[in-house]
Design a protein around this motif. Structure first.
Motif, short mmCIF file in Angstrom:
data_model
loop_
_atom_site.label_atom_id
_atom_site.label_comp_id
_atom_site.label_asym_id
_atom_site.label_seq_id
_atom_site.Cartn_x
_atom_site.Cartn_y
_atom_site.Cartn_z
N ILE A 146 0.84 -1.21 0.00
CA ILE A 146 0.00 0.00 0.00
C ILE A 146 0.87 1.26 0.00
O ILE A 146 0.60 2.22 -0.71
CB ILE A 146 -0.96 -0.02 1.21
CG1 ILE A 146 -2.00 -1.13 1.05
CG2 ILE A 146 -1.65 1.33 1.38
CD1 ILE A 146 -2.84 -1.39 2.29
N GLN A 147 1.95 1.24 0.79
CA GLN A 147 2.85 2.40 0.84
C GLN A 147 3.53 2.63 -0.50
O GLN A 147 3.65 3.77 -0.95
CB GLN A 147 3.88 2.18 1.95
CG GLN A 147 3.28 2.32 3.35
CD GLN A 147 4.21 1.85 4.45
OE1 GLN A 147 4.99 0.91 4.26
NE2 GLN A 147 4.14 2.49 5.62
N ILE A 148 3.96 1.57 -1.14
CA ILE A 148 4.61 1.69 -2.46
C ILE A 148 3.62 2.22 -3.49
O ILE A 148 3.95 3.09 -4.30
CB ILE A 148 5.17 0.32 -2.91
CG1 ILE A 148 6.43 -0.01 -2.09
CG2 ILE A 148 5.51 0.32 -4.39
CD1 ILE A 148 6.88 -1.44 -2.21
N GLU A 149 2.39 1.71 -3.42
CA GLU A 149 1.35 2.15 -4.36
C GLU A 149 1.10 3.66 -4.26
O GLU A 149 0.78 4.32 -5.25
CB GLU A 149 0.05 1.39 -4.09
CG GLU A 149 -1.04 1.64 -5.12
CD GLU A 149 -2.31 0.86 -4.81
OE1 GLU A 149 -3.34 1.18 -5.42
OE2 GLU A 149 -2.27 -0.05 -3.97
N HIS A 150 1.30 4.20 -3.06
CA HIS A 150 1.07 5.64 -2.85
C HIS A 150 2.38 6.44 -2.86
O HIS A 150 2.44 7.57 -2.38
CB HIS A 150 0.32 5.87 -1.54
CG HIS A 150 -1.12 5.47 -1.62
ND1 HIS A 150 -1.54 4.16 -1.49
CD2 HIS A 150 -2.24 6.21 -1.85
CE1 HIS A 150 -2.86 4.12 -1.62
NE2 HIS A 150 -3.31 5.33 -1.84
N GLY A 151 3.46 5.84 -3.37
CA GLY A 151 4.70 6.57 -3.60
C GLY A 151 5.71 6.56 -2.48
O GLY A 151 6.80 7.11 -2.62
N ASP A 152 5.39 5.92 -1.35
CA ASP A 152 6.34 5.86 -0.23
C ASP A 152 7.21 4.61 -0.40
O ASP A 152 7.06 3.62 0.32
CB ASP A 152 5.59 5.83 1.10
CG ASP A 152 6.53 5.98 2.30
OD1 ASP A 152 7.75 6.03 2.08
OD2 ASP A 152 6.04 6.03 3.44
N TYR A 153 8.14 4.65 -1.38
CA TYR A 153 8.95 3.48 -1.70
C TYR A 153 9.87 3.08 -0.55
O TYR A 153 10.05 1.89 -0.29
CB TYR A 153 9.80 3.76 -2.95
CG TYR A 153 9.00 3.73 -4.23
CD1 TYR A 153 8.79 2.54 -4.91
CD2 TYR A 153 8.44 4.89 -4.75
CE1 TYR A 153 8.06 2.50 -6.07
CE2 TYR A 153 7.70 4.87 -5.91
CZ TYR A 153 7.51 3.67 -6.57
OH TYR A 153 6.77 3.62 -7.71
N LYS A 154 10.44 4.08 0.12
CA LYS A 154 11.40 3.80 1.18
C LYS A 154 10.78 2.93 2.28
O LYS A 154 11.25 1.83 2.56
CB LYS A 154 11.92 5.11 1.77
CG LYS A 154 12.93 4.95 2.88
CD LYS A 154 13.41 6.32 3.37
CE LYS A 154 14.34 6.17 4.55
NZ LYS A 154 14.80 7.49 5.06
N GLN A 155 9.69 3.41 2.92
CA GLN A 155 9.08 2.66 4.00
C GLN A 155 8.39 1.41 3.49
O GLN A 155 8.36 0.37 4.16
CB GLN A 155 8.06 3.56 4.74
CG GLN A 155 7.66 3.03 6.11
CD GLN A 155 8.85 2.83 7.04
OE1 GLN A 155 9.69 3.71 7.18
NE2 GLN A 155 8.94 1.67 7.66
N GLY A 156 7.84 1.50 2.26
CA GLY A 156 7.16 0.33 1.68
C GLY A 156 8.09 -0.84 1.47
O GLY A 156 7.77 -1.98 1.82
#
Length: 688
Positions: free
Chosen positions: A129-139
């Motif tokens: 979900i985090q990657i899908e919304h652009g938060d690659y680092k935490q995702g």
């Protein structure tokens, strides 16, 4: 009364969820279940089914009721599950912040329960979900945590999903090796699971990764594997695969396979109204036609791809189209237009390069991060807190020094910011200079191409003059000598009249020579354009027979006209040149008593024209180079001279009109020249 209320709810559920037999059975079980703990368990199963059916509102109602029961029962495990499914639904409804908060609450309960498998699943979903919304680092951090735990528990289905999500994330931030690694892992795990659909999808994703990084051999291998797994009726996947496979084959120089895949991809994507696939197919076909030097067709395809790319603002595909259009206009000498395409190309490229730079910076940051399990992380944080409390009093004398350090740090930070601002200014200047350098390089390239083009034209001119100078000089000198004899009174009027046929032949030969020379040189300079129309081919034969009538009589040659009325679709003036050359050649190589036969008929939907003679024929060796630019002129039966250019011109003109020409000849038996021309407007072969 309580049981009646539960039964009523169950009947309502049964009515709402009658979409599947499983939901019906679960609703009945819920109605008659007396244990509150079992009711929550059954509700969770119902929630799963409703999420699968995308009936989110009803699923949320069940979650709300079940949460109350779970809190009443003090069941952290069931509450963690309910929070997890609620987070999934809110994520699908684009409530990102609430979804992440709920997943973190669910994970905290799962860690408390020491349920490492469910914690891994939550981490994987949270990362996705985090990657899908652009938060690659935490995702990526969260997915890696999940993978560590899932691999230890050997939970293959959830692990497959995590591998795929992580591979896609690495692909998006240009980490090729990591992306490749997790795609390959996903293929292996799905082979063990026997999941054909997942293997197919991963082969396509992996092939697209290889295409992006120009590993065309590996891309073809994975695309071909995907096609073997594909159901022939599944056009959606084929529409995605075929254009990219065609592009890969272009880079292998296998143009026939590339053409087949690209045309099939274009047909499928147009049928499916898939704009991205259509653009990819059009760009690939444009590149293919550019390589084959079919510039007109290539530009038409590239312009269509450019228009579609602009309609959906697909920067990558627009970049490809602009580059193609720049190359095509440059090759055709349209340097002003090529410069405009180049400017658009670099505008998009600079923007994409900046985005790529940000992604690479993010990738470098991720490489420096080490992943820890949650329990280890909690333990470490606890130690830090204890250490902080123990050392608070001991550090009191050093507070003043600490504040001094902060001031020094602030001064250093201001200094660094100043340097950074100056550096950014320098970088902008460098980028402007780079852009100017690229523009200059384009201009230099264009000038070089123009120079090469002019040199080529000059070579053609030299060759033409070397070929025709002798014959043209002989014809003109001979004509001048006849006129001088008459002027000096060396011959009588009667003698001059007897020489008029020969004088006329010399003039006709010089005229035809110049006529062929002009048209052939124009075709070589790429300025001769076909303007087709419908006309009766028999009319052309009638006009051209009149021009050779005297020559036929003087050589005692019989002409048999078997032509019939028939419509062709071509440039009439070009067809007249072709017929005139073929008739002149037939007369040239016939002896007294020979026969020339003209005919035409329909063959495979085309007009087939034949000019046959019973003359001296052509050797096999001469037939092989008959239509080439290097063919040598042959003396006629009455010592007629020529340039050897006539049949070369004929071939160029026939091909300009989407036709073909060939010869069948036997020494001392004669020759038959065949011309095939379209009867109506036809599509270009590349678009069929």
């Amino acid at each position: 009364m309580k049981h009646l209320f539960v039964l009523f709810l169950a009947l309502v559920s049964l009515n709402c969820f009658s979409q599947t037999e499983e939901l019906d059975n679960l609703a009945i079980q819920l109605a008659y279940e007396s244990s509150e703990s079992s009711k929550v368990a059954i509700s969770i199963e119902i929630i799963k089914n409703l999420i699968a059916l995308k009936d989110f509102d009803k699923a949320l109602k069940h979650i709300k009721q079940s949460e109350k029961l779970s809190k009443k029962l003090n069941s952290d495990k069931k509450l963690a599950q309910l929070l997890y499914y609620k987070a999934l639904i809110l994520s699908l409804k684009d409530d990102y912040i609430t979804s992440v908060n709920l997943l973190n609450k669910s994970k905290a309960l799962s860690i408390k329960l020491n349920d490492s498998l469910f914690t891994a699943e939550i981490n994987s979903k949270l990362g996705a979900i985090q990657i899908e919304h652009g938060d690659y680092k935490q995702g990526i951090i969260n997915i890696k945590k999940g993978i560590i735990q899932l691999e230890s528990k050997n939970d293959s289905p959830t692990l497959s999903e995590a591998y795929n999500t992580l591979a896609s994330a690495y692909k998006n931030i240009n980490q090729f090796e990591n992306s490749q690694k997790f795609y390959l892992k996903n293929i292996e795990i799905n082979k063990n699971l026997g999941n054909r659909e997942a293997i197919l999808q991963t082969h396509i994703d992996l092939a697209e990764l290889y295409i992006e990084h120009k590993h065309y051999k590996e891309a073809v291998f994975n695309f071909e594997n995907a096609l073997t797994l594909l159901d022939t009726k599944n056009e959606e996947y084929k529409g995605r695969i075929q254009p990219q496979l065609g592009t890969a084959y272009i880079n292998f120089k296998n143009l026939d396979l590339a053409n087949r895949h690209l045309i099939e991809g274009l047909e499928i994507n147009r049928r499916l109204k898939n704009t991205e696939g259509t653009i990819h197919s059009l760009n690939g076909l444009a590149e293919l036609n550019r390589i084959k030097r079919r510039f007109k067709t290539a530009k038409k395809l590239a312009l269509e791809a450019k228009t579609l790319g602009e309609s959906i603002n697909d920067k990558q595909k627009l970049l490809y189209s602009y580059r193609l259009l720049k190359d095509l206009d440059s090759l055709q000498g349209n340097f002003k237009q090529a410069y405009l395409w180049q400017s658009k190309y670099f505008t998009i490229k600079n923007r994409l390069d900046r985005e790529k730079e940000k992604k690479e910076q993010l990738a470098r940051t991720l490489d420096a991060i080490t992943i820890e399990n949650d329990d280890l992380k909690v333990s470490t944080l606890s130690k830090i807190k204890v250490s902080t409390v123990a050392n608070t009093q001991a550090n009191t004398p050093f507070k003043l020094a600490f504040y001094v350090l902060i001031i020094v740090f602030a001064i250093a930070l201001l200094f660094l910011i100043s340097i950074s601002i100056k550096r950014n200014g320098l970088l902008k200047d460098i980028r402007r200079l780079e852009t100017k350098n690229r523009d200059i390089e384009l201009e230099n390239k264009s000038i070089l191409e123009q120079k090469e083009h002019l040199e080529s034209i000059n070579d053609i001119k030299d060759k033409l003059f070397s070929i025709v100078s002798h014959d043209l000089k002989d014809s003109l000198i001979s004509t001048k000598e006849f006129i001088d004899l008459l002027k000096d009174g060396s011959i009588s009027q009667d003698e001059f009249r007897s020489l008029l046929p020969e004088l006329s032949d010399n003039a006709n030969n010089a005229s035809l020579l110049l006529f062929n020379l002009l048209n052939w040189s124009k075709s070589q300079m790429q300025t001769l354009v076909s303007n087709p129309s419908l006309f009766d081919i028999q009319e052309v034969f009638y006009e051209k027979i009149k021009l050779i009538d005297l020559k036929l009589q003087s050589k005692n040659i019989q002409l048999v006209d078997k032509t019939v009325k028939d419509v062709v679709y071509a440039d009439r003036s070009m067809v007249e040149i072709i017929i005139q050359n073929l008739l002149a050649n037939a007369v040239k190589f016939c002896k007294s008593g020979d026969i020339i036969t003209l005919s035409n008929h329909i063959s495979n939907g085309y007009a087939l024209i034949t000019v046959a003679d019973s003359g001296i024929g052509i050797t096999e060796e001469n037939q092989r180079q008959l239509f080439s630019k290097n063919s040598i002129s042959t003396i006629g039966t009455n010592n007629e001279k020529g340039t050897g250019l006539g049949l070369s011109i004929c071939k160029d003109l026939v091909e300009l009109n989407n036709g073909r020409i060939w010869v069948d000849s036997t020494i001392n038996k004669g020759s038959s020249f065949y011309i095939e021309l379209p009867k109506d407007k036809v599509k270009t072969p590349e678009l069929v």
